[in-house]
Design an enzyme around this catalytic site. Structure first.
Site, mmCIF file in Angstrom:
data_model
loop_
_atom_site.group_PDB
_atom_site.id
_atom_site.type_symbol
_atom_site.label_atom_id
_atom_site.label_comp_id
_atom_site.label_asym_id
_atom_site.label_seq_id
_atom_site.Cartn_x
_atom_site.Cartn_y
_atom_site.Cartn_z
ATOM 1 C CB CYS A 2 11.053 -4.610 -41.042
ATOM 2 S SG CYS A 2 11.140 -3.369 -42.344
ATOM 3 N NE ARG A 27 12.393 -10.360 -40.711
ATOM 4 C CZ ARG A 27 11.708 -11.256 -41.404
ATOM 5 N NH1 ARG A 27 12.021 -12.518 -41.301
ATOM 6 N NH2 ARG A 27 10.735 -10.894 -42.192
ATOM 7 C CD1 TRP A 75 17.393 -3.558 -45.591
ATOM 8 C CD2 TRP A 75 15.634 -3.184 -46.919
ATOM 9 N NE1 TRP A 75 17.838 -3.549 -46.884
ATOM 10 C CE2 TRP A 75 16.790 -3.316 -47.724
ATOM 11 C CE3 TRP A 75 14.413 -2.929 -47.542
ATOM 12 C CZ2 TRP A 75 16.753 -3.209 -49.100
ATOM 13 C CZ3 TRP A 75 14.366 -2.830 -48.920
ATOM 14 C CH2 TRP A 75 15.541 -2.976 -49.689
ATOM 15 C CG ASN A 101 8.322 -7.014 -43.092
ATOM 16 O OD1 ASN A 101 8.943 -6.334 -43.912
ATOM 17 N ND2 ASN A 101 8.413 -8.331 -43.039
ATOM 18 N N GLY A 102 6.746 -4.462 -44.935
ATOM 19 C CA GLY A 102 6.080 -4.547 -46.234
ATOM 20 C C GLY A 102 6.008 -3.181 -46.882
ATOM 21 C CD GLU A 487 26.863 -17.334 -53.943
ATOM 22 O OE1 GLU A 487 26.008 -16.812 -54.681
ATOM 23 O OE2 GLU A 487 26.849 -17.223 -52.705
ATOM 24 C CE LYS A 491 27.708 -14.495 -50.407
ATOM 25 N NZ LYS A 491 26.645 -15.117 -51.091
ATOM 26 C CD GLU A 494 25.486 -11.037 -51.063
ATOM 27 O OE1 GLU A 494 24.258 -11.104 -50.960
ATOM 28 O OE2 GLU A 494 26.225 -12.027 -50.860
ATOM 29 C CG HIS A 510 31.407 -12.597 -76.942
ATOM 30 N ND1 HIS A 510 31.472 -12.519 -78.313
ATOM 31 C CD2 HIS A 510 31.702 -13.885 -76.630
ATOM 32 C CE1 HIS A 510 31.765 -13.713 -78.811
ATOM 33 N NE2 HIS A 510 31.911 -14.552 -77.803
ATOM 34 C CE LYS A 609 20.677 -15.335 -44.021
ATOM 35 N NZ LYS A 609 21.792 -15.493 -44.948
HETATM 36 C C1 G6P Z 1 18.856 -11.630 -49.816
HETATM 37 C C2 G6P Z 1 20.061 -12.127 -49.046
HETATM 38 C C3 G6P Z 1 20.810 -13.152 -49.878
HETATM 39 C C4 G6P Z 1 19.872 -14.267 -50.327
HETATM 40 C C5 G6P Z 1 18.655 -13.718 -51.059
HETATM 41 C C6 G6P Z 1 17.613 -14.788 -51.331
HETATM 42 O O1 G6P Z 1 19.288 -10.883 -50.912
HETATM 43 O O2 G6P Z 1 20.908 -11.050 -48.711
HETATM 44 O O3 G6P Z 1 21.868 -13.701 -49.102
HETATM 45 O O4 G6P Z 1 20.565 -15.135 -51.177
HETATM 46 O O5 G6P Z 1 18.039 -12.715 -50.261
HETATM 47 O O6 G6P Z 1 17.133 -15.274 -50.104
HETATM 48 P P1 G6P Z 1 16.333 -16.629 -49.941
HETATM 49 O O7 G6P Z 1 15.926 -16.647 -48.501
HETATM 50 O O8 G6P Z 1 15.175 -16.560 -50.880
HETATM 51 O O9 G6P Z 1 17.250 -17.734 -50.277
#
Ligand code: G6P
Length: 614
Positions: A2, A27, A75, A101-102, A487, A491, A494, A510, A609
């Site tokens: 948040c 956030r 969030w 937040n938390g 990755e 992506k 996401e 496998h 994020k």
């Molecule tokens: C969230 C974000 C990702 C990011 C991950 C780790 O899941 O949506 O984009 O890779 O956190 O974040 P950090 O700040 O630890 O790299």
């Protein structure tokens, strides 16, 4: 998770708080709310579900009056994304206002206790116990700061809280317990700010204090007084931070994600700047916090992270082995912290975290430190928690990343890990002068190669147009391309909500092969490296089952067009650095697919994020 913003000063609080929230919306964006107090103690609360724009357009031109205010983007953790669950939350009398937040882990028992004592709860959130607890402490004659301190001592879990009270209209109280994400106090002229992170302060002040775990602060328009939750008084001097790049827009781009993908050559160049010297070859990492003896004594490296940072960590592991000559492994920070890792003073734990605030990564760093390991953060955010827990930090210098799905910080983290591996390799006598020179020369070409890779945008769009209605995707890679396959899949899921899996191509036989049919596009990263022939085998096996192959190929490859339905070319690059090139079209593929599917690219559903809860 948040976003938190607070203001106390001489100006109207609401527009300042809303503007700050708009810079923190990445956030969390399930709902948003603000509370404003005027000097006579009149409190106005406004909350709305969905994005912040719902709230701002509702308030446009009719901002609640008052010069003290707090705001929150949510969030959801406890209770759905409804207006009643949106922050701020108040006590029964509507006197104490809290944003949080938390997670309050013991909220059920506290709620039962408070309800029994007569508190009226209006939401399903864990947060709401906090204003009720504070209100109860206020009844015994404490002021807001004292009551907040007493209330927070009852809370288990993680909490960054910002509190105000009708009867003390010129005071904000903030506190931070157990790694709940950052709290930063900004000093203005006759006004003060509180925020969960720096972008909210851009344009207002560069003079800040970061709260540590267990710190509290009482803020008025003229300053702040600090203490520990235990009551001990603290002295904190503001530091000056660089906020130049924090107030950013999308420029000519439709989305931040597109902008951040395009910025990658510069992001990598900035990460190299000042750290890599090409002639004579040398790496400078002044913030590393490890002296030559510590480096010489290392016996192994563990690279940890979450999400995209974990995928970058997987590439980093290869660098630690091949450039630094150190045994290396990777782990999800969330697993590492609980698996009683066997590490000691000769172990180096590298925590990759672009935000520097991901709670699992921070806790894993603490765990590593408790066990005596050397701990270094690989981080994009100066002043963040991760940069303060470890022995040192290697910074990626990508500038703020706003799109929730990471792109430029993936490349930045890999670049920083490469620099660090070269540094350790050289100090340990593993990378001799000539090999170090070669490794750094390779690096010097990288920004240009990434720029070349960006030219595959049109080809990538054409592939997206053919496949955007597919519901499943498989990504395959070997060696340094395995993490890139992970990755690419991450992506895609996401931002486009397409089900995608990344696999080490050797694993295909496998299990994943059972899924392959004419409806299953398979992205095969088949660049010309040591694994090329093996990747061709994979492609043949996919085609034999009528799968559609999208090959990521080295420029000039004439064989792959015969084997794959779609080919996206990337420039030839040194094998170890090839991931930074092949990742680019996969990012663009995810972007274009999401755009064609009409998804909310910069703020995908359910994601955030910065993940500051477990
Ligand atoms: C969230 C974000 C990702 C990011 C991950 C780790 O899941 O949506 O984009 O890779 O956190 O974040 P950090 O700040 O630890 O790299």
């Amino acid at each position: 998770m948040c976003g938190i913003v607070g203001y106390v000063g001489g100006r109207e609080a609401a527009p300042i708080v809303l503007e700050g929230l708009s810079r923190l919306e990445y956030r969390g964006y399930d709902s948003a709310g603000i509370a404003v107090l005027d000097a006579s103690g009149i409190l106005t609360l406004a909350r709305d579900v969905g994005k912040l724009s719902n709230l701002t357009s509702r308030l446009e031109g009719a901002y609640p009056p008052g010069c003290t205010g707090i705001g929150h983007t949510r969030w959801a953790t406890h209770g759905g994304a409804t207006e009643l669950n949106a922050h701020p939350h108040v006590d029964t009398a509507g006197d104490v206002v809290v944003i949080h937040n938390g997670i309050v882990e013991n909220h059920r028992e506290l709620r039962d206790e408070l309800v029994f004592a007569g508190a009226v709860f209006r939401s399903e959130t864990d947060t709401e116990v906090i204003p009720h607890l504070i209100a109860r402490e206020l009844t015994i004659g404490l002021n807001l700061e004292e009551a907040t301190r007493a209330a927070l001592q009852r809370i288990q879990g993680a909490a960054a809280v910002l509190v105000m009270r009708r009867q003390e209209p010129d005071v904000l109280v903030a506190a931070r317990i157990a790694n709940a994400g950052g709290v930063v106090i900004g000093y203005g002229e006759g006004e003060m700010f509180v925020a969960s992170d720096l972008p909210a302060l851009a344009g207002h002040t560069r003079s800040v204090v970061f709260l540590d775990d267990g710190d509290m602060v009482r803020v008025t328009a003229t300053g702040a007084t600090y203490s520990r939750l235990s009551g001990e008084v603290l002295t904190r001097e503001p530091q000056t931070v660089d906020l130049e790049n924090t107030a950013i827009g999308k420029g000519v781009y439709e989305h931040y994600m597109a902008k951040e993908i395009a910025e990658q050559p510069e992001a990598v160049l900035d990460t190299l700047r000042g750290a890599a010297q090409f002639d004579p070859p040398a790496v400078f990492l002044p913030g590393l916090g490890l002296d030559d003896d510590a480096i010489a004594s290392l016996s192994r490296v563990v690279v940890i992270g979450m999400g995209t940072s974990l995928n970058a960590a997987q590439v980093g592991r290869i660098y630690m082995e091949q450039l630094a000559g150190l045994p290396a492994e990777t782990d999800n920070a969330s697993e590492f912290r609980y698996r009683r890792p066997i590490i000691d003073g000769t172990s180096l734990v590298l925590a990759v975290a672009q935000s520097g605030e991901t709670v699992d990564t921070l806790e894993a760093m603490h765990e590593a430190k408790r066990r005596g390991a050397r701990v270094v953060a690989i981080c994009n955010t100066p002043g963040s928690q991760a940069t303060r827990i470890g022995d040192g930090t290697v910074f990626l210098r990508c500038g703020p990343e706003v799109a929730v799905a990471s792109t430029k910080t993936f490349l930045g983290s890999i670049t920083a890990l490469y620099l660090l591996a070269c540094y350790l390799g050289e100090k340990r006598g593993f990378l001799t002068g000539r090999r170090l020179g070669q490794a750094l020369d390779d690096l010097a070409r990288l920004p240009q190669l990434i720029g070349e890779a960006l030219k595959s945008d049109a080809a990538t769009l054409a592939v997206a147009e053919r496949h955007y209605q597919s519901e499943h995707f498989l990504f395959l890679g070997r060696g340094p391309q395995f993490p890139v396959a992970m990755e690419g899949a991450l992506k895609l899921k996401e931002v486009s909500y397409i089900h995608a899996e990344g696999y080490a191509a050797g694993e295909m036989k496998h299990g994943p092969i059972a899924l392959i049919d004419a409806a299953m596009p398979v992205v095969a990263i088949a660049v010309k490296d040591d694994h090329y022939t093996k990747m061709l085998n994979n492609i043949d096996q996919v085609r034999a089952r009528e799968g559609k192959v999208i090959a990521i190929a080295t420029a000039g490859d004439t064989l792959l067009p015969e084997k794959a339905q779609d080919v996206i070319y990337v420039p030839e690059a040194p094998t170890l650095l090839q991931p930074l090139v092949t990742a680019v079209p996969l990012q663009m593929l995810a972007y274009h697919m999401a755009r064609l599917r009409g998804c909310d690219i910069d703020q995908p559903r359910n994601l955030a994020k910065t993940v500051t809860v477990e």
